[in-house]
Write a protein that holds these residues in place. Structure first.
Motif, PDB file in Angstrom:
ATOM      1  N   ILE A 174      -1.149   9.665   2.116  1.00  0.00           N
ATOM      2  CA  ILE A 174      -1.022  10.036   0.694  1.00  0.00           C
ATOM      3  C   ILE A 174      -0.539   8.825  -0.117  1.00  0.00           C
ATOM      4  CG2 ILE A 174       0.298  11.467  -0.947  1.00  0.00           C
ATOM      5  CD1 ILE A 174       0.212  13.702   1.251  1.00  0.00           C
ATOM      6  N   LEU A 175       0.454   8.114   0.411  1.00  0.00           N
ATOM      7  CA  LEU A 175       0.969   6.936  -0.305  1.00  0.00           C
ATOM      8  C   LEU A 175      -0.082   5.840  -0.383  1.00  0.00           C
ATOM      9  CD1 LEU A 175       4.592   6.764   1.151  1.00  0.00           C
ATOM     10  CD2 LEU A 175       3.942   7.359  -1.195  1.00  0.00           C
ATOM     11  N   ALA A 176      -0.772   5.615   0.734  1.00  0.00           N
ATOM     12  CA  ALA A 176      -1.760   4.530   0.755  1.00  0.00           C
ATOM     13  C   ALA A 176      -2.913   4.807  -0.203  1.00  0.00           C
ATOM     14  CB  ALA A 176      -2.279   4.318   2.178  1.00  0.00           C
ATOM     15  N   GLY A 177      -3.197   6.088  -0.436  1.00  0.00           N
ATOM     16  CA  GLY A 177      -4.284   6.427  -1.361  1.00  0.00           C
ATOM     17  C   GLY A 177      -3.802   6.543  -2.794  1.00  0.00           C
ATOM     18  N   GLY A 178      -2.496   6.682  -2.970  1.00  0.00           N
ATOM     19  CA  GLY A 178      -1.939   6.835  -4.319  1.00  0.00           C
ATOM     20  C   GLY A 178      -1.882   8.295  -4.756  1.00  0.00           C
ATOM     21  N   GLY A 179      -1.962   9.230  -3.810  1.00  0.00           N
ATOM     22  CA  GLY A 179      -1.853  10.648  -4.157  1.00  0.00           C
ATOM     23  C   GLY A 179      -2.749  11.493  -3.264  1.00  0.00           C
ATOM     24  N   MET A 180      -2.487  12.821  -3.237  1.00  0.00           N
ATOM     25  CA  MET A 180      -3.265  13.704  -2.355  1.00  0.00           C
ATOM     26  C   MET A 180      -4.744  13.733  -2.725  1.00  0.00           C
ATOM     27  SD  MET A 180      -0.644  16.813  -1.642  1.00  0.00           S
ATOM     28  CE  MET A 180      -1.649  17.725  -0.535  1.00  0.00           C
ATOM     29  N   ASN A 213      -6.520  11.366  -3.463  1.00  0.00           N
ATOM     30  CA  ASN A 213      -7.210  10.154  -3.020  1.00  0.00           C
ATOM     31  C   ASN A 213      -7.082   9.941  -1.513  1.00  0.00           C
ATOM     32  OD1 ASN A 213      -8.655   8.592  -4.721  1.00  0.00           O
ATOM     33  ND2 ASN A 213      -6.834   7.729  -5.733  1.00  0.00           N
ATOM     34  N   ILE A 214      -7.067  11.040  -0.789  1.00  0.00           N
ATOM     35  CA  ILE A 214      -6.744  10.974   0.630  1.00  0.00           C
ATOM     36  C   ILE A 214      -7.750  10.115   1.412  1.00  0.00           C
ATOM     37  CG2 ILE A 214      -7.932  13.117   1.369  1.00  0.00           C
ATOM     38  CD1 ILE A 214      -4.377  12.134   2.386  1.00  0.00           C
ATOM     39  N   GLU A 215      -8.998  10.111   0.925  1.00  0.00           N
ATOM     40  CA  GLU A 215     -10.040   9.344   1.615  1.00  0.00           C
ATOM     41  C   GLU A 215      -9.700   7.846   1.632  1.00  0.00           C
ATOM     42  OE1 GLU A 215     -14.796   9.102   1.232  1.00  0.00           O
ATOM     43  OE2 GLU A 215     -13.862  11.000   0.672  1.00  0.00           O
ATOM     44  N   LEU A 216      -9.291   7.353   0.452  1.00  0.00           N
ATOM     45  CA  LEU A 216      -8.896   5.947   0.359  1.00  0.00           C
ATOM     46  C   LEU A 216      -7.649   5.701   1.213  1.00  0.00           C
ATOM     47  CD1 LEU A 216      -9.038   3.116  -0.974  1.00  0.00           C
ATOM     48  CD2 LEU A 216      -7.616   4.021  -2.839  1.00  0.00           C
ATOM     49  N   GLY A 217      -6.728   6.656   1.171  1.00  0.00           N
ATOM     50  CA  GLY A 217      -5.490   6.542   1.944  1.00  0.00           C
ATOM     51  C   GLY A 217      -5.773   6.432   3.435  1.00  0.00           C
ATOM     52  N   LEU A 218      -6.681   7.281   3.916  1.00  0.00           N
ATOM     53  CA  LEU A 218      -7.011   7.251   5.352  1.00  0.00           C
ATOM     54  C   LEU A 218      -7.692   5.937   5.720  1.00  0.00           C
ATOM     55  CD1 LEU A 218      -8.200  10.907   5.945  1.00  0.00           C
ATOM     56  CD2 LEU A 218      -6.226   9.807   7.020  1.00  0.00           C
ATOM     57  N   ALA A 219      -8.554   5.458   4.831  1.00  0.00           N
ATOM     58  CA  ALA A 219      -9.249   4.191   5.103  1.00  0.00           C
ATOM     59  C   ALA A 219      -8.224   3.054   5.178  1.00  0.00           C
ATOM     60  CB  ALA A 219     -10.272   3.917   4.020  1.00  0.00           C
ATOM     61  N   ARG A 220      -7.251   3.059   4.265  1.00  0.00           N
ATOM     62  CA  ARG A 220      -6.231   1.994   4.290  1.00  0.00           C
ATOM     63  C   ARG A 220      -5.343   2.099   5.513  1.00  0.00           C
ATOM     64  NH1 ARG A 220      -4.754   1.621  -2.148  1.00  0.00           N
ATOM     65  NH2 ARG A 220      -6.298   0.009  -2.602  1.00  0.00           N
ATOM     66  N   MET A 221      -5.020   3.334   5.921  1.00  0.00           N
ATOM     67  CA  MET A 221      -4.194   3.496   7.112  1.00  0.00           C
ATOM     68  C   MET A 221      -4.960   3.053   8.367  1.00  0.00           C
ATOM     69  SD  MET A 221      -1.294   4.103   6.094  1.00  0.00           S
ATOM     70  CE  MET A 221      -0.619   3.994   7.735  1.00  0.00           C
ATOM     71  N   ALA A 222      -6.270   3.317   8.364  1.00  0.00           N
ATOM     72  CA  ALA A 222      -7.094   2.885   9.501  1.00  0.00           C
ATOM     73  C   ALA A 222      -7.100   1.355   9.578  1.00  0.00           C
ATOM     74  CB  ALA A 222      -8.516   3.417   9.348  1.00  0.00           C
ATOM     75  N   PHE A 223      -7.140   0.714   8.398  1.00  0.00           N
ATOM     76  CA  PHE A 223      -7.100  -0.752   8.331  1.00  0.00           C
ATOM     77  C   PHE A 223      -5.759  -1.266   8.883  1.00  0.00           C
ATOM     78  CE2 PHE A 223      -5.498  -4.308   5.697  1.00  0.00           C
ATOM     79  CZ  PHE A 223      -6.383  -5.298   6.096  1.00  0.00           C
ATOM     80  N   ILE A 224      -4.661  -0.594   8.471  1.00  0.00           N
ATOM     81  CA  ILE A 224      -3.335  -1.020   8.940  1.00  0.00           C
ATOM     82  C   ILE A 224      -3.222  -0.832  10.461  1.00  0.00           C
ATOM     83  CG2 ILE A 224      -0.829  -0.519   8.837  1.00  0.00           C
ATOM     84  CD1 ILE A 224      -1.175   0.068   5.843  1.00  0.00           C
ATOM     85  N   TYR A 225      -3.741   0.288  10.966  1.00  0.00           N
ATOM     86  CA  TYR A 225      -3.693   0.539  12.420  1.00  0.00           C
ATOM     87  C   TYR A 225      -4.428  -0.559  13.189  1.00  0.00           C
ATOM     88  CZ  TYR A 225      -4.797   2.528  16.961  1.00  0.00           C
ATOM     89  OH  TYR A 225      -4.951   2.693  18.315  1.00  0.00           O
ATOM     90  N   PHE A 243       0.822  -1.220   0.000  1.00  0.00           N
ATOM     91  CA  PHE A 243       0.000   0.000   0.000  1.00  0.00           C
ATOM     92  C   PHE A 243       0.854   1.268   0.000  1.00  0.00           C
ATOM     93  CE2 PHE A 243      -3.345  -2.604   2.367  1.00  0.00           C
ATOM     94  CZ  PHE A 243      -4.115  -2.771   1.231  1.00  0.00           C
ATOM     95  N   LEU A 244       2.074   1.131   0.538  1.00  0.00           N
ATOM     96  CA  LEU A 244       2.895   2.330   0.766  1.00  0.00           C
ATOM     97  C   LEU A 244       4.043   2.464  -0.228  1.00  0.00           C
ATOM     98  CD1 LEU A 244       3.121   1.903   4.644  1.00  0.00           C
ATOM     99  CD2 LEU A 244       1.719   3.568   3.438  1.00  0.00           C
ATOM    100  N   ALA A 245       4.155   1.492  -1.143  1.00  0.00           N
ATOM    101  CA  ALA A 245       5.315   1.446  -2.023  1.00  0.00           C
ATOM    102  C   ALA A 245       4.942   1.774  -3.456  1.00  0.00           C
ATOM    103  CB  ALA A 245       5.939   0.055  -1.954  1.00  0.00           C
ATOM    104  N   PRO A 246       5.292   2.976  -3.950  1.00  0.00           N
ATOM    105  CA  PRO A 246       4.911   3.301  -5.325  1.00  0.00           C
ATOM    106  C   PRO A 246       5.711   2.532  -6.376  1.00  0.00           C
ATOM    107  CG  PRO A 246       6.068   5.156  -4.290  1.00  0.00           C
ATOM    108  CD  PRO A 246       5.856   4.121  -3.231  1.00  0.00           C
ATOM    109  N   THR A 247       6.912   2.081  -6.072  1.00  0.00           N
ATOM    110  CA  THR A 247       7.694   1.353  -7.087  1.00  0.00           C
ATOM    111  C   THR A 247       8.233   0.038  -6.517  1.00  0.00           C
ATOM    112  OG1 THR A 247       9.939   2.124  -6.593  1.00  0.00           O
ATOM    113  CG2 THR A 247       8.575   3.609  -7.901  1.00  0.00           C
ATOM    114  N   GLU A 248       8.829  -0.736  -7.393  1.00  0.00           N
ATOM    115  CA  GLU A 248       9.424  -2.005  -7.027  1.00  0.00           C
ATOM    116  C   GLU A 248      10.531  -1.825  -5.971  1.00  0.00           C
ATOM    117  OE1 GLU A 248       7.908  -4.663  -8.026  1.00  0.00           O
ATOM    118  OE2 GLU A 248       9.369  -5.879  -6.916  1.00  0.00           O
ATOM    119  N   VAL A 249      11.142  -0.640  -5.997  1.00  0.00           N
ATOM    120  CA  VAL A 249      12.237  -0.363  -5.048  1.00  0.00           C
ATOM    121  C   VAL A 249      11.731  -0.415  -3.610  1.00  0.00           C
ATOM    122  CG1 VAL A 249      13.869   1.417  -4.258  1.00  0.00           C
ATOM    123  CG2 VAL A 249      13.577   0.973  -6.705  1.00  0.00           C
TER     124      VAL A 249
END
Ligand SMILES: [Fe+2]
Ligand SMILES: [Fe+2]
Length: 362
Positions: free
Chosen positions: A307-313, A315-327, A238-244
């Protein structure tokens, strides 16, 4: 002729005796109990647990009273001086049944940030994403080495008889060096750089370093702090934009899993023998939970992850939902790990089990 000290003169006399064929050879029969060891190798090679058998597997409940660096299981001549360095002399204070196996696993699975990360896959990223990766990596660079400093702080105090634990902790120090370096490299490698430090981080890091005894420090770090980090890295996709970043999280995750596994088994070993220590562990976890919550709400920690979890600013709503899931996962796994260790934390927990409704849908 040069006059040497008595020690040197005695040494030269000894060599003359040897040259005449007069050997002492008492060392050859000094340890009959430890002679004739039979070893069966594991399929993949020679593991510590293959050699720590019989005579050599006898770990004293109280580390050798001579306090020297004599290896466990050898003959110790009476005149061997103690070093007066060890303060962790009771096995239960440091022991974990999996330390030997974790040490072998650690040495087999060492990796490096020079050639094992596909740095050539780095690509130009949108500004909000690159800045978020760089801020997340600044925070991780800041926290990673506490897990090297903490074992380093206690290592020389641990009795030499508990070498499995000392060896494992030495691998942890190297693992954490690699974690510090790989996150720093990522922050600097793609045209960005380090961003802001986190004042709230210091409370948790400081509590680990100033804990009054090893087990309390270990519970706070190995189970609580590293446990939260392990769950985060497991959700790395969720937090990794690239293979790196994906590769970095995957590699670090293997290491963190060992550190957490040691902590859980150590606490279990201690509590089985010293149930009276339970309250003290709960108290340090009260502190840790409060510290991690202040950390979670600090913008330099929470915003880049969202921001990373949502894929950009946008998409912050999705990002917050994913971070809530991780928490939620972090807290659940933390409670489960403590349960395995023999500590029922659920009735005592001081932070929410899940992020309350943020009114996102409204
Ligand atoms: Fe780490
Ligand atoms: Fe770690």
């Amino acid at each position: 002729m040069t006059k040497y000290s008595q020690t040197v003169e005695d040494g030269i006399d000894g060599m003359r005796e040897m040259a005449r064929g007069n050997f002492n050879l008492s060392w050859m029969d000094s340890n009959p109990e430890g002679w004739g060891q039979e070893v069966t190798r594991s399929q993949d090679g020679l593991r510590l647990e293959n050699i720590e058998k019989g005579h050599y597997a006898k770990v004293p409940e109280f580390g050798s009273s001579h306090g020297s660096m004599a290896p466990r299981g050898c003959y110790v001549p009476d005149e061997t001086p103690g070093l007066d360095q060890y303060t962790l002399n009771e096995m239960s204070e440091v022991w974990s049944e999996n330390a030997a196996a974790l040490y072998d696993e650690a040495v087999v699975r060492q990796w490096n940030s020079v050639t094992d990360i596909p740095w050539d896959k780095l690509e130009k990223l949108p500004d909000d994403i690159e800045k978020s990766v760089c801020q997340m990596c600044t925070g991780l660079t800041e926290v990673e080495f506490v897990a090297g400093d903490m074992p380093a702080q206690w290592l020389h105090r641990i009795n030499h008889d508990f070498h499995e634990v000392k060896l494992f902790l030495a691998t942890q120090i190297m693992d954490e060096a690699r974690h510090l370096d790989v996150f720093r490299k990522r922050a600097l490698a793609n045209g960005g750089g380090l961003l802001s430090a986190s004042p709230a981080n210091q409370d948790l890091l400081g509590a680990i370093l100033t804990a009054g005894d090893y087990t309390t420090a270990s519970a706070l770090m190995h189970i609580f702090g590293e446990g939260f980090v392990l769950t985060l890295f497991r959700q790395g996709e969720f937090l990794a934009p690239t293979e790196v970043e994906k590769t970095i999280f995957r590699m670090c995750m293997q290491d963190e899993a060992r550190h957490v596994a040691y902590g859980v088994k150590h606490l279990q070993y201690l509590l089985e023998r010293h149930p009276e220590r339970e309250e003290e562990i709960h108290k340090v976890l009260d502190l840790g939970e409060q510290a991690i919550f202040s950390l979670t709400i600090e913008p330099q920690t929470s915003e880049p992850r969202a921001i990373l979890a949502g894929g950009g600013m946008d998409n912050i709503e999705l990002g917050l939902a994913r971070m809530a899931f991780i928490y939620q996962k972090q807290v659940k796994e933390y409670i489960n790990r403590l349960k395995v260790a023999g500590l029922d934390r659920l009735p005592r927990i001081t932070i929410p089990l899940e992020i309350p409704d943020l009114g996102l849908a409204a």
